[in-house]
Motif scaffolding. Structure first.
Motif: not given
Lengths: 110, 110
Positions: A15-17, A19
């Motif tokens: 999940c980019p958030v 990361a």
């Protein structure tokens, strides 16, 4: 009765958030990036403008930011010694996040 | 030699970035807001999608978000009990911050 199935994707390792938060979460990190901004800033200047941070915490945060390639540290071996910090290309890319934080604070909190 | 005076404003109590971080900093806060997003989400759903968070921490974070008026908690007194969370108007205004975090992560980290 039909049951509606929620299909929210979990916020796991991909999940980019998550990361981003693994680099940027914390009380001080984004505040330090905000204060360095597009400038080259001396250590003493940061100590003055990031008000309330302890010396130990500021050094720890700056080392972490350097390690995570968000900030470059430049040491001038002179008397008195001079240490300067600048955002890397990656660090500069966090400024839109800081801008949104500033805007949210400005419109709703301060 | 003339000395250039730096005039960066300190990030003190009136600094909007500091004000926002006082509500939103932390490993989990923005991740939870991201997962609730524009939906109404049950407690169990949050527990599943905010992977890695402990029950104790999730409850603590949700209480803090309710207290800070970012999230509304709705309890249905039924069997089994149902608890749902929705972002308030203020909570919805944090989504642009989350979007920037997602974009930064997507472009640079994952």
């Amino acid at each position: 009765m039909e049951k509606k199935i929620k299909s929210t994707a979990p916020c796991d390792e991909r999940c980019p958030v998550r990361a981003s938060l693994s680099l940027l979460a914390g009380k001080w990190t984004l505040m330090i990036l905000f204060q360095i901004n597009e400038n080259t800033v001396r250590y003493g200047e940061l100590k003055r403008t990031v008000t309330g941070i302890s010396e130990k915490m500021l050094i720890q945060e700056l080392n972490m930011l350097v390690e995570n390639k968000l900030v470059i540290k430049k040491v001038y071996h002179q008397v008195p010694p001079k240490v300067e910090y600048t955002l890397t290309e990656l660090g500069l890319k966090t400024l839109p996040i800081v801008d949104q934080l500033a805007q949210f604070g400005l419109e709703n909190l301060v």
